[in-house]
Design a protein around this motif. Structure first.
Motif, PDB file in Angstrom:
ATOM      1  N   THR A 214       3.716  -6.287  11.507  1.00  0.00           N
ATOM      2  CA  THR A 214       4.341  -5.508  12.584  1.00  0.00           C
ATOM      3  C   THR A 214       5.514  -6.271  13.196  1.00  0.00           C
ATOM      4  O   THR A 214       6.472  -5.663  13.644  1.00  0.00           O
ATOM      5  CB  THR A 214       3.327  -5.128  13.674  1.00  0.00           C
ATOM      6  N   GLU A 215       5.444  -7.602  13.211  1.00  0.00           N
ATOM      7  CA  GLU A 215       6.552  -8.409  13.725  1.00  0.00           C
ATOM      8  C   GLU A 215       7.754  -8.339  12.795  1.00  0.00           C
ATOM      9  O   GLU A 215       8.888  -8.360  13.243  1.00  0.00           O
ATOM     10  CB  GLU A 215       6.124  -9.863  13.885  1.00  0.00           C
ATOM     11  N   ASP A 216       7.512  -8.278  11.486  1.00  0.00           N
ATOM     12  CA  ASP A 216       8.586  -8.251  10.504  1.00  0.00           C
ATOM     13  C   ASP A 216       9.233  -6.877  10.391  1.00  0.00           C
ATOM     14  O   ASP A 216      10.333  -6.750   9.882  1.00  0.00           O
ATOM     15  CB  ASP A 216       8.077  -8.677   9.134  1.00  0.00           C
ATOM     16  N   ALA A 217       8.553  -5.835  10.859  1.00  0.00           N
ATOM     17  CA  ALA A 217       9.087  -4.469  10.714  1.00  0.00           C
ATOM     18  C   ALA A 217      10.172  -4.160  11.705  1.00  0.00           C
ATOM     19  O   ALA A 217      10.490  -4.763  12.620  1.00  0.00           O
ATOM     20  CB  ALA A 217       7.968  -3.461  10.875  1.00  0.00           C
TER      21      ALA A 217
ATOM     22  N   VAL B 130      -6.374  -9.807  10.573  1.00  0.00           N
ATOM     23  CA  VAL B 130      -5.722  -9.474  11.843  1.00  0.00           C
ATOM     24  C   VAL B 130      -4.373 -10.175  11.934  1.00  0.00           C
ATOM     25  O   VAL B 130      -3.371  -9.579  12.351  1.00  0.00           O
ATOM     26  CB  VAL B 130      -6.632  -9.846  13.035  1.00  0.00           C
ATOM     27  N   ILE B 131      -4.318 -11.425  11.512  1.00  0.00           N
ATOM     28  CA  ILE B 131      -3.055 -12.171  11.535  1.00  0.00           C
ATOM     29  C   ILE B 131      -2.039 -11.510  10.607  1.00  0.00           C
ATOM     30  O   ILE B 131      -0.861 -11.377  10.956  1.00  0.00           O
ATOM     31  CB  ILE B 131      -3.292 -13.640  11.137  1.00  0.00           C
ATOM     32  N   LEU B 132      -2.486 -11.059   9.451  1.00  0.00           N
ATOM     33  CA  LEU B 132      -1.591 -10.397   8.504  1.00  0.00           C
ATOM     34  C   LEU B 132      -1.013  -9.107   9.094  1.00  0.00           C
ATOM     35  O   LEU B 132       0.187  -8.844   8.971  1.00  0.00           O
ATOM     36  CB  LEU B 132      -2.322 -10.112   7.194  1.00  0.00           C
ATOM     37  N   ILE B 133      -1.841  -8.344   9.770  1.00  0.00           N
ATOM     38  CA  ILE B 133      -1.369  -7.102  10.393  1.00  0.00           C
ATOM     39  C   ILE B 133      -0.337  -7.421  11.472  1.00  0.00           C
ATOM     40  O   ILE B 133       0.709  -6.784  11.548  1.00  0.00           O
ATOM     41  CB  ILE B 133      -2.555  -6.285  10.955  1.00  0.00           C
ATOM     42  N   LYS B 134      -0.607  -8.421  12.301  1.00  0.00           N
ATOM     43  CA  LYS B 134       0.363  -8.820  13.336  1.00  0.00           C
ATOM     44  C   LYS B 134       1.665  -9.274  12.704  1.00  0.00           C
ATOM     45  O   LYS B 134       2.747  -8.938  13.171  1.00  0.00           O
ATOM     46  CB  LYS B 134      -0.212  -9.957  14.188  1.00  0.00           C
ATOM     47  N   GLN B 135       1.548 -10.047  11.635  1.00  0.00           N
ATOM     48  CA  GLN B 135       2.727 -10.571  10.952  1.00  0.00           C
ATOM     49  C   GLN B 135       3.576  -9.414  10.390  1.00  0.00           C
ATOM     50  O   GLN B 135       4.796  -9.444  10.484  1.00  0.00           O
ATOM     51  CB  GLN B 135       2.248 -11.487   9.818  1.00  0.00           C
TER      52      GLN B 135
END
Length: 76
Positions: A73-76, A66-71
């Motif tokens: 989306t923040e970088d995109a 979940v943290i990886l997915i959030k990370q």
């Protein structure tokens, strides 16, 4: 130690790195769990610091996913 206690320890280690501005860099999964490599970029140089955690519980694997997915989306 119960599996839940082990999960709490793994979650705390992940949270500690995230609070210290580390980001997930690489994940290597195998039959004994997952090795999650974190990277912290230094602001004043082109250098980075790395830390690796061995995750063994399914709950902690879900947690860092979940943290990886959030990370991402923040970088995109």
């Amino acid at each position: 130690m119960s599996e839940y206690q082990q999960f709490l320890q793994e979650r705390d280690r992940i949270d500690f790195l995230l609070q210290n501005e580390y980001k997930i860099k690489k994940i290597t999964e195998n039959l004994s769990g997952a090795f999650v490599e974190f990277e912290k970029k230094k602001h004043h140089k082109d250098e980075s610091e790395y830390a690796t955690i061995h995750i063994t519980t399914p709950e902690a694997r879900k947690y860092f996913s979940v943290i990886l997915i959030k990370q991402q989306t923040e970088d995109a």
